[in-house]
Design an enzyme around this catalytic site. Structure first.
Site, PDB file in Angstrom:
ATOM      1  N   GLU A  99      -6.621  -4.700   9.946  1.00  0.00           N
ATOM      2  CA  GLU A  99      -5.659  -3.637  10.244  1.00  0.00           C
ATOM      3  C   GLU A  99      -6.117  -2.878  11.484  1.00  0.00           C
ATOM      4  OE1 GLU A  99      -3.109  -2.402   6.668  1.00  0.00           O
ATOM      5  OE2 GLU A  99      -4.812  -1.080   6.801  1.00  0.00           O
ATOM      6  N   GLY A 137       2.366  -1.007   4.446  1.00  0.00           N
ATOM      7  CA  GLY A 137       2.376   0.407   4.073  1.00  0.00           C
ATOM      8  C   GLY A 137       3.791   0.903   3.892  1.00  0.00           C
ATOM      9  N   GLY A 166       1.202   2.444  11.040  1.00  0.00           N
ATOM     10  CA  GLY A 166       2.183   3.526  10.960  1.00  0.00           C
ATOM     11  C   GLY A 166       3.070   3.639  12.187  1.00  0.00           C
ATOM     12  N   HIS A 185     -10.143   1.328   3.991  1.00  0.00           N
ATOM     13  CA  HIS A 185      -8.920   1.561   4.774  1.00  0.00           C
ATOM     14  C   HIS A 185      -9.218   2.574   5.883  1.00  0.00           C
ATOM     15  CE1 HIS A 185      -4.912   2.801   5.929  1.00  0.00           C
ATOM     16  NE2 HIS A 185      -4.494   1.654   5.409  1.00  0.00           N
ATOM     17  N   ASN A 245       0.859  -1.180   0.000  1.00  0.00           N
ATOM     18  CA  ASN A 245       0.000   0.000   0.000  1.00  0.00           C
ATOM     19  C   ASN A 245       0.901   1.238   0.000  1.00  0.00           C
ATOM     20  OD1 ASN A 245      -1.910   1.950   0.370  1.00  0.00           O
ATOM     21  ND2 ASN A 245      -2.481   1.348   2.456  1.00  0.00           N
ATOM     22  N   TRP A 246       1.050   1.819  -1.171  1.00  0.00           N
ATOM     23  CA  TRP A 246       1.988   2.950  -1.309  1.00  0.00           C
ATOM     24  C   TRP A 246       1.429   4.243  -0.719  1.00  0.00           C
ATOM     25  CZ3 TRP A 246       4.285   2.409  -6.989  1.00  0.00           C
ATOM     26  CH2 TRP A 246       5.162   1.320  -7.004  1.00  0.00           C
ATOM     27  N   LYS A 247       0.161   4.248  -0.355  1.00  0.00           N
ATOM     28  CA  LYS A 247      -0.458   5.463   0.206  1.00  0.00           C
ATOM     29  C   LYS A 247      -0.063   6.680  -0.636  1.00  0.00           C
ATOM     30  CE  LYS A 247      -0.587   3.303   4.737  1.00  0.00           C
ATOM     31  NZ  LYS A 247      -0.772   3.487   6.163  1.00  0.00           N
TER      32      LYS A 247
HETATM   33  P1  PGA Z   1       1.923   0.646   7.781  1.00  0.00           P
HETATM   34  O1  PGA Z   1       0.535   0.789   7.016  1.00  0.00           O
HETATM   35  O2  PGA Z   1       2.544  -0.646   7.295  1.00  0.00           O
HETATM   36  O3  PGA Z   1       2.694   1.849   7.390  1.00  0.00           O
HETATM   37  O4  PGA Z   1       1.595   0.573   9.249  1.00  0.00           O
HETATM   38  C1  PGA Z   1      -0.296  -0.304   6.765  1.00  0.00           C
HETATM   39  C2  PGA Z   1      -1.575   0.191   6.140  1.00  0.00           C
HETATM   40  O5  PGA Z   1      -2.147   1.175   6.640  1.00  0.00           O
HETATM   41  O6  PGA Z   1      -2.042  -0.360   5.127  1.00  0.00           O
END
Ligand code: PGA
Length: 260
Positions: free
Chosen positions: A173, A242, A179, A96, A9-11
């Site tokens: 999640e 992420g 994060g 999400h 998930n590149w956000k």
């Molecule tokens: P993270 O994010 O690995 O940076 O905690 C995961 C996500 O929100 O999909």
């Protein structure tokens, strides 16, 4: 190990097509090592065509981080599931927690409600996309209220999903674990318990055989240090990664740990 799904998930961490292509080139170089593991990349929406073209023939799938519940009409700024499907995406991430959030970085946000998430699931499925539905509680509750929160998210989002459960995967999640650093992630024991709970909730929505086949991924502060134990001891069918997926070297290190 069973067939896994690893989603990147590149956000909003990747900022241009060049950076996206560089990451994909690195992933393609190590793709042989992955065996039957399915890799899915979720770039920011405008980068989907560049990533689709860079992944062509590699077996790496591409998905949208979010889709609109609407197909056509007066919906300024929305991007339909059909449109992302047309430019080559085969998956949609839905629900999400950063899309559901009422406040993001201190700014009040129009967080997706349970009904909106359900409509997004329907739209993505109708467009032929595989749906990766995110669920997860805001906090752990000693009395077990977090289980009800997750159950409600599943029940509302999937109320109208075909009971064959095909083209569906769940990403658990927990919001409190996203994060952060790996030592703040969900423990394998807590994950295992939640995977069993999610599976049981799915059997109430789909027929038993169908429910058993729906992959349940884990996401939230996954890195090379905890990926393997979350899969092996936590019983997840894959990972939604992420931050650690946005730098090719870090992500490849993580992928190597799960092949051991
Ligand atoms: P993270 O994010 O690995 O940076 O905690 C995961 C996500 O929100 O999909």
């Amino acid at each position: 190990m069973k067939k896994l799904i690893i989603a990147a998930n590149w956000k909003l961490y990747i900022h241009d097509a060049a950076e996206a292509k560089k990451n994909i080139a690195a992933l393609k170089r190590m793709h042989d090592l992955l065996g039957s593991t399915e890799l899915l990349v979720l770039p920011p929406l405008p980068l989907i065509p560049a990533v689709v073209s860079a992944t062509k023939g590699s077996g790496i799938a591409v998905g949208a981080q979010a889709v609109s519940p609407f197909e056509d009409g007066a919906y300024t700024g929305y991007v339909s599931a059909q449109l992302v499907q047309e430019v080559g995406a085969t998956w949609a991430l839905v629900g999400h927690s950063e899309q559901r959030a009422q406040v993001l970085d201190g700014i009040p946000a129009a967080g997706a409600t349970l009904d909106l998430v359900a409509a997004q699931v329907r739209a993505a499925h109708a467009a032929g996309l595989r749906v990766l539905l995110c669920v997860g509680e805001h906090e752990r509750d000693p009395s077990g209220a977090h289980f009800s929160e997750v159950a409600e998210q599943l029940q509302t989002a999937l109320a109208q999903f075909p009971n064959t459960g095909t083209k569906l995967a769940i990403a658990y999640e927990p919001v409190w674990a996203i994060g952060k650093s790996a030592n703040e992630a969900c423990t394998p024991a807590d994950l295992e318990e939640m995977v069993i709970f999610i599976r049981r909730t799915l059997t109430e929505l789909f027929d038993r055989k169908a429910a058993a086949k729906v992959p349940i991924l884990y996401g939230g502060s996954v890195d090379a240090g905890n990926a393997r134990e979350l899969l092996v001891q936590g019983g997840a069918s894959g990972l939604l990664v992420g931050r650690a997926s946005t730098d090719a070297k870090t992500f490849i290190e993580l992928l190597r740990t799960i092949q051991q």
